[in-house]
Design a protein around this motif. Structure first.
Motif, mmCIF file in Angstrom:
data_model
loop_
_atom_site.group_PDB
_atom_site.id
_atom_site.type_symbol
_atom_site.label_atom_id
_atom_site.label_comp_id
_atom_site.label_asym_id
_atom_site.label_seq_id
_atom_site.Cartn_x
_atom_site.Cartn_y
_atom_site.Cartn_z
ATOM 1 N N ASP A 1 0.821 -1.217 0.000
ATOM 2 C CA ASP A 1 0.000 0.000 0.000
ATOM 3 C C ASP A 1 0.854 1.265 0.000
ATOM 4 O O ASP A 1 1.904 1.330 0.637
ATOM 5 N N ILE A 2 0.350 2.267 -0.717
ATOM 6 C CA ILE A 2 1.027 3.572 -0.777
ATOM 7 C C ILE A 2 0.501 4.412 0.380
ATOM 8 O O ILE A 2 -0.714 4.537 0.541
ATOM 9 N N PRO A 3 1.384 5.009 1.189
ATOM 10 C CA PRO A 3 0.888 5.870 2.266
ATOM 11 C C PRO A 3 0.201 7.105 1.683
ATOM 12 O O PRO A 3 0.359 7.405 0.501
ATOM 13 N N SER A 4 -0.549 7.827 2.509
ATOM 14 C CA SER A 4 -1.270 8.976 1.963
ATOM 15 C C SER A 4 -0.271 10.003 1.449
ATOM 16 O O SER A 4 0.820 10.159 1.990
ATOM 17 N N LEU A 5 -0.658 10.655 0.360
ATOM 18 C CA LEU A 5 0.223 11.631 -0.286
ATOM 19 C C LEU A 5 -0.206 13.033 0.107
ATOM 20 O O LEU A 5 -1.386 13.285 0.341
#
Ligand SMILES: [Zn+2]
Ligand SMILES: [Zn+2]
Length: 351
Positions: free
Chosen positions: A261-265
């Motif tokens: 998962d990509i952390p929040s940007l």
């Protein structure tokens, strides 16, 4: 024939792959039957064995970087002849009729067929492939040097295109495995400066040897802003790191089929000034043909580690544990004068 297949998907330490005997495949009308010489080992095979990619059918044979010789052609197959050396890659079929195929984006096909996922792949002594999806291998490459080109190389080439690297530009590469070490060679050949951020000391040393301007750890900040970057490591945490390393207008391409998962940007620090984030999905046959021509022209020099056929599971274990530098290749048939690590010099189309 002997083959490996996915038994019960799970952590590689639980030995999800099984080896045994199974019936020889038969080519359909438009297919080729191939005697497999070698098959490259790709991280996707690991994702399949471990269940990150759910198997499309039971006991599927992995492997989508196969090199071998045509044994037999189906009744409607005339593009290749018995004895021709061919390569089999990840995209093993596309419908040809969906809107994406019709506009030339067969990598986005609604009904794609993938080698070593939908149909049996190259971790076996024989396999079949649709003649329309087989590649001729340039003579300059011995079998074990050709194998990694078929996925690592082609995907790296597509990722490089998706990253919109300008001529003479600065390219960041995050993760430095099989695909990345080939992509770095292409980028340098095209005049780019390359900045490599990766974990393993062996991979860093390979990157330095290939001519990278800067080599650091995965979260290190390169000394200049990047025009383009490619994320090869399947680590979503690196997405904001790589975006922040981009110059205004720069592009980050994510090359893998699976990413944590990509952390929040944060829009201001990570994306504003027209930085772009793009995925890379498989490849078209046109990418494959363009890439193989470029690979032969450079010529690319894959760093390979070869494993005997009986040790496919050990190879995947080494891949999972970051113990492979460059590309791993499974030797399916014992080396002969035609397929050992010397340029291929006989057969149709040879000089
Ligand atoms: Zn692959
Ligand atoms: Zn389609």
């Amino acid at each position: 024939m002997r083959a490996w297949w996915v038994g019960r998907p799970g952590a590689i330490s639980t030995r999800p792959l099984e080896m045994g005997e199974r019936g020889n495949p038969k080519p359909k009308a438009n297919e080729l039957l191939i005697d497999v010489s070698v098959c490259g080992i790709c991280r996707t095979d690991l994702h399949l064995a471990e269940g990150d990619l759910p198997p499309r059918h039971q006991h599927v044979v992995p492997g989508h970087e196969a090199v071998g010789v045509v044994l037999e052609t189906g009744t409607n197959s005339s593009t290749f002849q018995p004895g021709d050396r061919v390569g089999v890659a990840w995209l093993g079929g596309a419908c040809g009729t969906c809107p994406y195929c019709r506009r030339g984006d067969e990598n986005l096909c609604l009904a794609p067929v993938f080698t070593g996922w939908d149909r049996d792949g190259g971790y076996a002594e024989q396999m079949t492939v649709s003649q329309d999806f087989a590649y001729r291998i340039p003579d300059v490459f011995a079998d074990e040097k050709a194998a990694p080109l078929l996925c690592s190389g082609i995907i790296g080439y597509r990722a490089l295109k998706r990253a919109d690297l300008r001529p003479g530009g600065r390219l960041g590469i995050y993760g430095f495995g099989s695909s990345a070490h080939l992509t770095a060679q292409m980028a340098i050949h095209l005049g780019a400066s390359v900045f490599v951020m990766t974990r393993s000391e062996e991979a860093r040393s390979l990157a330095r040897g290939l001519g990278a301007e800067f080599v650091g750890g995965p979260y290190d900040v390169p000394p200049v802003l990047l025009d383009a970057a490619i994320l090869f490591a399947p680590v979503g945490d690196l997405v904001p790191v790589a975006l922040r390393a981009l110059d205004r207008g720069g592009t980050l391409a994510v090359a893998g089929i699976h990413l944590s998962d990509i952390p929040s940007l944060n829009y201001t620090t990570d994306l504003f000034y027209e930085r772009q984030l793009r995925s890379v999905t498989a490849n078209t046959r046109a990418d494959g043909h363009e890439f193989l021509a470029l690979a032969a022209e450079i010529p690319l020099a894959p760093t390979t580690t070869t494993y005997p056929f009986e040790e496919a599971d050990r190879a995947l274990d080494d891949l999972a544990a970051d113990r492979i530098t460059g590309s791993a290749v499974l030797r399916v048939r014992p080396a002969t004068a035609h397929n050992e690590a010397e340029p291929f010099t006989s057969g149709r189309g040879a000089a």
